[in-house]
Design a protein around this motif. Structure first.
Motif, PDB file in Angstrom:
ATOM      1  N   CYS A  33       0.730  -0.927  -0.025  1.00  0.00           N
ATOM      2  CA  CYS A  33       0.075  -0.182  -0.034  1.00  0.00           C
ATOM      3  C   CYS A  33       0.775   1.240  -0.080  1.00  0.00           C
ATOM      4  O   CYS A  33       0.599   2.243  -0.670  1.00  0.00           O
ATOM      5  N   VAL A  34       2.028   1.070   0.884  1.00  0.00           N
ATOM      6  CA  VAL A  34       2.778   2.479   0.864  1.00  0.00           C
ATOM      7  C   VAL A  34       3.397   2.782  -0.549  1.00  0.00           C
ATOM      8  O   VAL A  34       3.752   3.643  -0.978  1.00  0.00           O
ATOM      9  N   GLU A  35       3.636   1.545  -1.334  1.00  0.00           N
ATOM     10  CA  GLU A  35       4.401   1.649  -2.511  1.00  0.00           C
ATOM     11  C   GLU A  35       3.209   2.165  -3.549  1.00  0.00           C
ATOM     12  O   GLU A  35       3.389   3.094  -4.583  1.00  0.00           O
ATOM     13  N   LYS A  36       2.151   1.674  -3.657  1.00  0.00           N
ATOM     14  CA  LYS A  36       0.780   1.997  -4.527  1.00  0.00           C
ATOM     15  C   LYS A  36       0.268   3.642  -4.308  1.00  0.00           C
ATOM     16  O   LYS A  36      -0.012   3.906  -5.267  1.00  0.00           O
ATOM     17  N   GLU A  61     -13.655   3.216  -1.917  1.00  0.00           N
ATOM     18  CA  GLU A  61     -13.415   2.045  -2.687  1.00  0.00           C
ATOM     19  C   GLU A  61     -11.925   2.174  -3.444  1.00  0.00           C
ATOM     20  O   GLU A  61     -11.526   1.111  -3.797  1.00  0.00           O
ATOM     21  N   ASN A  62     -11.493   3.156  -3.800  1.00  0.00           N
ATOM     22  CA  ASN A  62     -10.553   3.429  -4.772  1.00  0.00           C
ATOM     23  C   ASN A  62      -9.231   3.586  -3.733  1.00  0.00           C
ATOM     24  O   ASN A  62      -7.982   3.787  -4.302  1.00  0.00           O
ATOM     25  N   LEU A 102      -5.909   3.201   9.387  1.00  0.00           N
ATOM     26  CA  LEU A 102      -4.975   3.948   8.579  1.00  0.00           C
ATOM     27  C   LEU A 102      -5.848   4.024   7.248  1.00  0.00           C
ATOM     28  O   LEU A 102      -6.710   3.141   6.756  1.00  0.00           O
ATOM     29  N   LEU A 103      -5.704   5.119   6.463  1.00  0.00           N
ATOM     30  CA  LEU A 103      -6.169   5.371   5.058  1.00  0.00           C
ATOM     31  C   LEU A 103      -5.139   5.416   4.257  1.00  0.00           C
ATOM     32  O   LEU A 103      -4.356   6.195   4.409  1.00  0.00           O
ATOM     33  N   PHE A 104      -4.870   4.601   3.215  1.00  0.00           N
ATOM     34  CA  PHE A 104      -4.175   4.853   1.978  1.00  0.00           C
ATOM     35  C   PHE A 104      -4.886   5.288   0.955  1.00  0.00           C
ATOM     36  O   PHE A 104      -5.804   4.740   0.520  1.00  0.00           O
ATOM     37  N   THR A 105      -4.236   6.342   0.309  1.00  0.00           N
ATOM     38  CA  THR A 105      -4.777   7.190  -0.538  1.00  0.00           C
ATOM     39  C   THR A 105      -4.344   8.030  -1.608  1.00  0.00           C
ATOM     40  O   THR A 105      -3.120   8.329  -1.390  1.00  0.00           O
TER      41      THR A 105
END
Length: 238
Positions: A33-36, A61-62, A102-105
């Protein structure tokens, strides 16, 4: 060619084989997720419900929401500058404690902050919740309940009886007082009476974004933040 910060081994000791497999999946997922994604937000929450959380996941969702296993997540990111997988990302790990997620966005910061500031859902309080107002029932009929409910209401503590097939309160009754920590019986009564006294909401605590930007977003307003600030002071004095 310099070695990538993400190319680090994580040692997960004192773990059963089954638990180790789960933790390794968490590490892999977090690092992917950190990479994306461009940004990582840490938020705290209160009065969370799975039904509401499903709707939140649909709205994002994205992006990617992650809950639980705080220590494993912190280790995945790197809790020190030496161990971190991206520049300055270790700074956000001290906010990963207690009830948080956490929210990865890839969304813009303004969009994320605005959504979190405006999101809240009223819900029924659970046992242990401290109420902020007194709820009193007046003597007389409780026509919202069927006659078959009367024994159950008495079991929950209501002084009731049946009068001509109608559930009737035989005296005034205080369901809860301001400042009370609800018992299971009080919580169930408030639910049956339709009083939603809890609020499901989030609060942003900190954000990390590429390339190596970190910022604290919440003020010192709870015990976790006090602990964090104390740690920062202690480190500065070393």
């Amino acid at each position: 060619m310099p070695r990538s910060k993400r190319d680090k081994k994580v040692y997960l000791t004192k773990t059963t084989k089954k638990g180790l497999s789960l933790k390794q999946r968490i590490v892999e997922d977090v690092r992917n997720c950190v990479e994306k994604f461009d940004s990582l937000y840490v938020f705290k929450y209160r009065d969370i419900r799975n039904s509401h959380l499903k709707g939140v996941r649909n709205e994002w969702e994205n992006s990617k929401l992650h809950f639980g296993k705080n220590k494993v997540v912190a280790v995945s990111l790197g809790r020190t500058e030496k161990d971190e997988i991206e520049d300055n990302i270790h700074k956000i790990t001290r906010f990963i404690k207690g009830p948080c997620g956490l929210l990865f966005t890839n969304c813009k910061r303004e969009e994320v902050v605005d959504w979190f500031e405006n999101f809240s859902v009223a819900d029924f309080a659970r046992s242990g919740f401290k109420v902020d107002k007194t709820i009193t029932l007046s003597e007389g009929p409780l026509s919202q309940f069927s006659h078959s409910m009367e024994p159950y209401l008495r079991k929950l503590g209501l002084p009731t009886k049946l009068e001509r097939g109608i559930v009737t309160l035989i005296k005034d009754y205080v369901v809860c007082k301001e400042g009370d920590a609800l018992t299971p019986e009080q919580a169930k009564l408030l639910e049956l009476l339709g009083h939603k006294m809890a609020t499901f909401r989030f609060k942003l605590r900190a954000v990390w974004s590429k390339p190596g930007n970190f910022e604290r977003l919440s003020k010192k307003d709870d015990q976790d933040d006090v602990d964090i600030e104390d740690e920062e002071m202690e480190e500065g004095n070393e």
